[in-house]
Write an enzyme that holds these catalytic residues in place. Structure first.
Site, PDB file in Angstrom:
ATOM      1  N   ASN A  57      -6.775 -53.787 -12.546  1.00 42.08           N
ATOM      2  CA  ASN A  57      -6.978 -52.600 -11.711  1.00 42.08           C
ATOM      3  C   ASN A  57      -7.623 -51.508 -12.578  1.00 42.08           C
ATOM      4  O   ASN A  57      -7.053 -51.108 -13.597  1.00 42.08           O
ATOM      5  CB  ASN A  57      -5.613 -52.153 -11.167  1.00 42.08           C
ATOM      6  CG  ASN A  57      -5.715 -50.933 -10.283  1.00 42.08           C
ATOM      7  OD1 ASN A  57      -6.403 -49.976 -10.625  1.00 42.08           O
ATOM      8  ND2 ASN A  57      -5.033 -50.937  -9.162  1.00 42.08           N
ATOM      9  N   ARG A 110      -8.277 -44.310  -2.406  1.00 36.23           N
ATOM     10  CA  ARG A 110      -7.240 -43.515  -1.739  1.00 36.23           C
ATOM     11  C   ARG A 110      -7.881 -42.517  -0.791  1.00 36.23           C
ATOM     12  O   ARG A 110      -9.017 -42.100  -0.970  1.00 36.23           O
ATOM     13  CB  ARG A 110      -6.387 -42.770  -2.775  1.00 36.23           C
ATOM     14  CG  ARG A 110      -5.538 -43.677  -3.651  1.00 36.23           C
ATOM     15  CD  ARG A 110      -4.613 -42.867  -4.541  1.00 36.23           C
ATOM     16  NE  ARG A 110      -3.493 -42.351  -3.785  1.00 36.23           N
ATOM     17  CZ  ARG A 110      -2.256 -42.858  -3.828  1.00 36.23           C
ATOM     18  NH1 ARG A 110      -1.981 -43.876  -4.615  1.00 36.23           N
ATOM     19  NH2 ARG A 110      -1.284 -42.350  -3.107  1.00 36.23           N
ATOM     20  N   GLU A 127       1.820 -59.343  -1.826  1.00 33.81           N
ATOM     21  CA  GLU A 127       1.941 -58.906  -3.220  1.00 33.81           C
ATOM     22  C   GLU A 127       3.288 -58.210  -3.348  1.00 33.81           C
ATOM     23  O   GLU A 127       3.549 -57.212  -2.669  1.00 33.81           O
ATOM     24  CB  GLU A 127       0.798 -57.963  -3.600  1.00 33.81           C
ATOM     25  CG  GLU A 127       0.946 -57.491  -5.053  1.00 33.81           C
ATOM     26  CD  GLU A 127      -0.322 -56.874  -5.629  1.00 33.81           C
ATOM     27  OE1 GLU A 127      -1.433 -57.253  -5.226  1.00 33.81           O
ATOM     28  OE2 GLU A 127      -0.169 -56.011  -6.499  1.00 33.81           O
ATOM     29  N   GLU A 147      -7.763 -52.254  -2.544  1.00 31.66           N
ATOM     30  CA  GLU A 147      -6.476 -51.767  -2.040  1.00 31.66           C
ATOM     31  C   GLU A 147      -6.764 -50.642  -1.061  1.00 31.66           C
ATOM     32  O   GLU A 147      -7.526 -49.714  -1.382  1.00 31.66           O
ATOM     33  CB  GLU A 147      -5.610 -51.250  -3.185  1.00 31.66           C
ATOM     34  CG  GLU A 147      -5.095 -52.346  -4.082  1.00 31.66           C
ATOM     35  CD  GLU A 147      -4.277 -51.783  -5.228  1.00 31.66           C
ATOM     36  OE1 GLU A 147      -4.031 -50.563  -5.265  1.00 31.66           O
ATOM     37  OE2 GLU A 147      -3.901 -52.567  -6.093  1.00 31.66           O
ATOM     38  N   THR A 153       1.617 -45.632  -5.876  1.00 29.56           N
ATOM     39  CA  THR A 153       2.170 -46.278  -4.674  1.00 29.56           C
ATOM     40  C   THR A 153       3.650 -46.556  -4.922  1.00 29.56           C
ATOM     41  O   THR A 153       4.011 -47.452  -5.664  1.00 29.56           O
ATOM     42  CB  THR A 153       1.389 -47.582  -4.384  1.00 29.56           C
ATOM     43  OG1 THR A 153       0.002 -47.284  -4.433  1.00 29.56           O
ATOM     44  CG2 THR A 153       1.736 -48.124  -3.015  1.00 29.56           C
ATOM     45  N   HIS A 199      -7.652 -46.187 -13.119  1.00 23.51           N
ATOM     46  CA  HIS A 199      -7.397 -45.065 -14.024  1.00 23.51           C
ATOM     47  C   HIS A 199      -8.519 -44.805 -15.027  1.00 23.51           C
ATOM     48  O   HIS A 199      -8.491 -43.799 -15.728  1.00 23.51           O
ATOM     49  CB  HIS A 199      -6.016 -45.201 -14.656  1.00 23.51           C
ATOM     50  CG  HIS A 199      -4.961 -45.126 -13.598  1.00 23.51           C
ATOM     51  ND1 HIS A 199      -4.801 -44.008 -12.797  1.00 23.51           N
ATOM     52  CD2 HIS A 199      -4.087 -46.049 -13.122  1.00 23.51           C
ATOM     53  CE1 HIS A 199      -3.856 -44.232 -11.909  1.00 23.51           C
ATOM     54  NE2 HIS A 199      -3.406 -45.464 -12.079  1.00 23.51           N
ATOM     55  N   ARG A 227      -8.670 -39.523  -5.294  1.00 25.26           N
ATOM     56  CA  ARG A 227      -8.276 -38.917  -6.573  1.00 25.26           C
ATOM     57  C   ARG A 227      -8.812 -39.698  -7.784  1.00 25.26           C
ATOM     58  O   ARG A 227      -8.924 -39.152  -8.860  1.00 25.26           O
ATOM     59  CB  ARG A 227      -6.759 -38.754  -6.673  1.00 25.26           C
ATOM     60  CG  ARG A 227      -6.023 -40.059  -6.779  1.00 25.26           C
ATOM     61  CD  ARG A 227      -4.547 -39.849  -6.965  1.00 25.26           C
ATOM     62  NE  ARG A 227      -3.915 -39.317  -5.754  1.00 25.26           N
ATOM     63  CZ  ARG A 227      -2.612 -39.425  -5.511  1.00 25.26           C
ATOM     64  NH1 ARG A 227      -1.823 -40.016  -6.398  1.00 25.26           N
ATOM     65  NH2 ARG A 227      -2.087 -38.953  -4.419  1.00 25.26           N
ATOM     66  N   HIS A 254       2.506 -53.901 -10.143  1.00 30.35           N
ATOM     67  CA  HIS A 254       2.884 -52.483 -10.241  1.00 30.35           C
ATOM     68  C   HIS A 254       3.815 -52.249 -11.422  1.00 30.35           C
ATOM     69  O   HIS A 254       4.894 -52.818 -11.493  1.00 30.35           O
ATOM     70  CB  HIS A 254       3.528 -51.927  -8.963  1.00 30.35           C
ATOM     71  CG  HIS A 254       3.250 -50.448  -8.829  1.00 30.35           C
ATOM     72  ND1 HIS A 254       3.926 -49.496  -9.547  1.00 30.35           N
ATOM     73  CD2 HIS A 254       2.315 -49.770  -8.121  1.00 30.35           C
ATOM     74  CE1 HIS A 254       3.440 -48.306  -9.257  1.00 30.35           C
ATOM     75  NE2 HIS A 254       2.452 -48.436  -8.404  1.00 30.35           N
ATOM     76  N   HIS A 262      -8.331 -49.181  -5.846  1.00 30.33           N
ATOM     77  CA  HIS A 262      -7.669 -48.542  -4.700  1.00 30.33           C
ATOM     78  C   HIS A 262      -8.463 -47.303  -4.288  1.00 30.33           C
ATOM     79  O   HIS A 262      -8.535 -46.341  -5.048  1.00 30.33           O
ATOM     80  CB  HIS A 262      -6.236 -48.156  -5.107  1.00 30.33           C
ATOM     81  CG  HIS A 262      -5.403 -47.587  -4.010  1.00 30.33           C
ATOM     82  ND1 HIS A 262      -4.096 -47.210  -4.203  1.00 30.33           N
ATOM     83  CD2 HIS A 262      -5.669 -47.323  -2.703  1.00 30.33           C
ATOM     84  CE1 HIS A 262      -3.593 -46.743  -3.071  1.00 30.33           C
ATOM     85  NE2 HIS A 262      -4.544 -46.786  -2.143  1.00 30.33           N
TER      86      HIS A 262
END
Ligand code: PXP
Length: 254
Positions: free
Chosen positions: A9, A47, A153, A72, A103, A12, A51, A192, A45
């Protein structure tokens, strides 16, 4: 033994870029490096509040990377339209609250069956494999099966957040949910909060075939670089997986 895939992922990388605006660091470059380091897929993801990952990132990820993209997304009309436009290989439906830092819990499939079924139908009809991000809870797994999901998941956040006996209990919840879902024919993923400390026991659950890992890898990349961080995570996943052959289970059930 089923192969365990690693989805990286890259959200970030975009978080750091957005702290200043501009183009650096580029999440698409990170995705290409992850591919070279042995990742099996890229997860991003988008969002509602944008962000981290932007619409432009998704547009580029859909065409510029050599790995399958797992988008996502919240179950909203806006996200459905974006998914159908870019046709990622996979979509993972996640709950989303504007005020949360990440999340925080799984999707309540039990409480929103009709709504979620509609999104699965539309995405699947467009050849997008749909997973539902849920807590490791038998009722939620059962509801995911009822609404026609191909994949669940399992949220590993609670397992990662606790220590000692509580961690063993959380691990058992995940293993039981994985066993139950797999017996129903669902493909089982997990993710996660996973780190070098927590990944091996999850990798040792035989029904799990994919892990999605982001924040820890991007943080570790600051110190050692992204490819070494991914390669070490991969090694630990393989070591965890190898335990299955030896003793069937690290949590003592099977
Ligand atoms: N899986 C899902 C469905 C997620 O929402 C996230 C976080 O975006 C992850 C995996 C990765 O979590 P982390 O960044 O804590 O590794």
């Amino acid at each position: 033994m089923r192969k365990l895939r690693l989805g990286v992922n890259i959200d970030h990388v975009a978080t750091i870029r957005n702290a200043r605006g501009g183009h650096h660091p580029d999440p698409v470059r990170a995705a290409r490096m992850a591919a070279e380091a042995g990742a099996d897929g890229i997860t991003a993801h988008l969002r509602e509040d944008r962000r981290h990952i932007s619409d432009h990132d998704i547009r580029r990820l859909a065409v510029e990377i050599p790995l399958p993209l797992n988008l996502e997304m919240a179950a909203t009309a806006e996200m459905l339209e974006i998914a159908l436009r870019h046709k990622p290989k996979a979509a993972c439906i996640v709950p989303e609250k504007r005020e949360e830092l990440t999340t925080e819990g799984g999707l309540d499939v039990v409480g929103a069956k009709q709504h979620i079924r509609r999104y699965i139908k539309e995405l699947s009809a467009n050849n997008i494999r749909v997973s539902l991000f849920i807590d490791p809870d038998i009722e939620q797994v059962s509801a995911a099966y009822d609404v026609g999901a191909a994949v669940v998941e399992l949220h590993t956040g609670s397992y990662c957040d606790v220590l000692g006996d509580a961690r063993n209990e959380e691990l058992k919840r995940i293993a039981d949910a994985a066993e139950y879902g797999s017996a129903k024919g669902l493909e089982i993923h997990a993710g996660h909060g996973l780190s070098y400390d927590t990944v091996m026991d999850i990798a040792a659950i035989p029904e799990i075939v994919e892990l999605n890992i982001g924040h820890f890898l991007i943080g570790e990349a600051i110190f050692v670089g992204l490819p070494p961080a991914i390669r070490h995570m991969r090694e630990l996943m393989d070591q965890g997986r190898a335990q299955i052959a030896g003793k069937r289970s690290v949590y003592g059930k099977r």
